[in-house]
Design an enzyme around this catalytic site. Structure first.
Site, PDB file in Angstrom:
ATOM      1  N   LYS A 221      -7.173 -16.378  13.035  1.00  0.00           N
ATOM      2  CA  LYS A 221      -7.405 -16.916  11.700  1.00  0.00           C
ATOM      3  C   LYS A 221      -6.362 -17.964  11.315  1.00  0.00           C
ATOM      4  O   LYS A 221      -5.346 -18.146  11.977  1.00  0.00           O
ATOM      5  CB  LYS A 221      -7.450 -15.776  10.675  1.00  0.00           C
ATOM      6  CG  LYS A 221      -8.746 -14.984  10.759  1.00  0.00           C
ATOM      7  CD  LYS A 221      -8.898 -13.997   9.619  1.00  0.00           C
ATOM      8  CE  LYS A 221     -10.299 -13.362   9.656  1.00  0.00           C
ATOM      9  NZ  LYS A 221     -10.464 -12.329   8.604  1.00  0.00           N
ATOM     10  N   ARG A 255     -10.186  -5.822  14.746  1.00  0.00           N
ATOM     11  CA  ARG A 255     -11.417  -6.612  14.924  1.00  0.00           C
ATOM     12  C   ARG A 255     -11.014  -7.944  15.552  1.00  0.00           C
ATOM     13  O   ARG A 255     -10.314  -8.740  14.927  1.00  0.00           O
ATOM     14  CB  ARG A 255     -12.116  -6.818  13.582  1.00  0.00           C
ATOM     15  CG  ARG A 255     -13.441  -7.583  13.669  1.00  0.00           C
ATOM     16  CD  ARG A 255     -14.081  -7.716  12.293  1.00  0.00           C
ATOM     17  NE  ARG A 255     -15.340  -8.429  12.357  1.00  0.00           N
ATOM     18  CZ  ARG A 255     -15.471  -9.753  12.274  1.00  0.00           C
ATOM     19  NH1 ARG A 255     -14.382 -10.519  12.121  1.00  0.00           N
ATOM     20  NH2 ARG A 255     -16.661 -10.322  12.334  1.00  0.00           N
TER      21      ARG A 255
END
Length: 276
Positions: A221, A255
């Site tokens: 991210k 995740r």
């Protein structure tokens, strides 16, 4: 700490990996990468062989500013893939990344096992009731607004207290609808700037209330690649570094896009904990 997935109890006292399979053309890292059945099945097989406990399917891109798509388009993208994967890997535990109750129900009916909702029911008022009726585990994430508006909604009086209050309300609502297995996702990158993401990571252990497992979705991210001034494709090392911190702060599920490296991260962290 267990969750019931289609009659199988998954023990989250030892952290698990959730592999990401994006079925969207515009996801920030792997959008459009899996275009046909062969590529999809090869990637699922790879993630399962590398140790992924869950496979998370998403057909609606939730990156900041992502295009909105219709429920018909989301259904067209995801339902055939659920059927495809389970025809080849019938024991796979599929998580469905959707905020729409109709998609959730149809995917569970097709054999999926978990619902992963970025809005915790805020974008579809029928979602929590639907999950309660389906009797499946529910991942509820913290977010404000929508994927199209969340980038401008990162104002908080106290980030951690606000998130704690949000989950206290959402967990109570989920319990009232009969949801037994709840997983908390603090929502890295969703209505949070880079500094807020790191504050959230530092305080991740403060979200482990009521004994509920926490999912950390940090993989590749912007808090990584913008901090390091690199691209998402160069962010694996940074992902591993922050996943390690998340595990030490109590995360039960990672995740990730890269399963092998996440499994190594868990193995080393478990070894560290066994020594001290």
């Amino acid at each position: 700490m267990t969750i019931n997935c289609k009659g199988f109890l998954i023990d989250l006292s030892s952290p698990k990996v959730m592999g990401i399979l994006n079925l969207t053309p515009d996801s920030f890292y792997d959008g459009g990468k899996y275009k046909n059945e062969t590529q999809i099945l090869q990637q699922v097989e790879r993630m399962l062989l590398e140790g992924s406990t869950f496979i998370d399917l998403g057909a609606y891109s939730s990156r900041p500013g992502a295009d909105h798509i219709s429920i018909e388009e989301e259904k067209k993208r995801i339902l055939p893939v659920v059927t495809l994967i389970l025809s080849k890997f019938p024991d796979a535990i599929l998580s469905i990344d959707t905020f729409r109750s109709e998609i959730a129900k149809q995917c569970i009916d097709a054999g999926a096992a978990i619902i992963n909702d970025i809005s915790a029911g805020n974008l579809d008022k029928k979602m929590i009731q639907t999950v309660g009726q389906l009797k499946v585990p529910y991942i509820m994430m913290h977010m404000k607004g929508t994927p199209q508006t969340m980038k401008s909604l990162n104002q908080y009086e106290d980030l951690i207290k606000d998130i704690q209050f949000y989950f206290s309300q959402k967990v109570a609502e989920a319990r009232s609808e009969g949801i037994n297995d709840i997983i908390i996702d603090p929502g890295f990158g969703f209505a949070k700037n880079i500094d807020q993401n790191f504050e959230l990571l530092r305080s991740l252990d403060l979200l482990k209330f009521q004994g509920l497992p926490v999912l950390a979705g940090i993989s590749r991210k912007s808090m990584i690649y913008k901090t390091l001034d690199i691209n998402p494709s160069e962010s694996l090392n940074g992902t591993t570094s922050l996943n390690t911190i998340a595990l030490l702060k109590g995360a039960s599920i990672l995740r990730v896009h890269d399963v092998k490296e996440a499994m190594e991260c868990i193995a080393l962290t478990n070894k560290y904990r066994a020594q001290y």
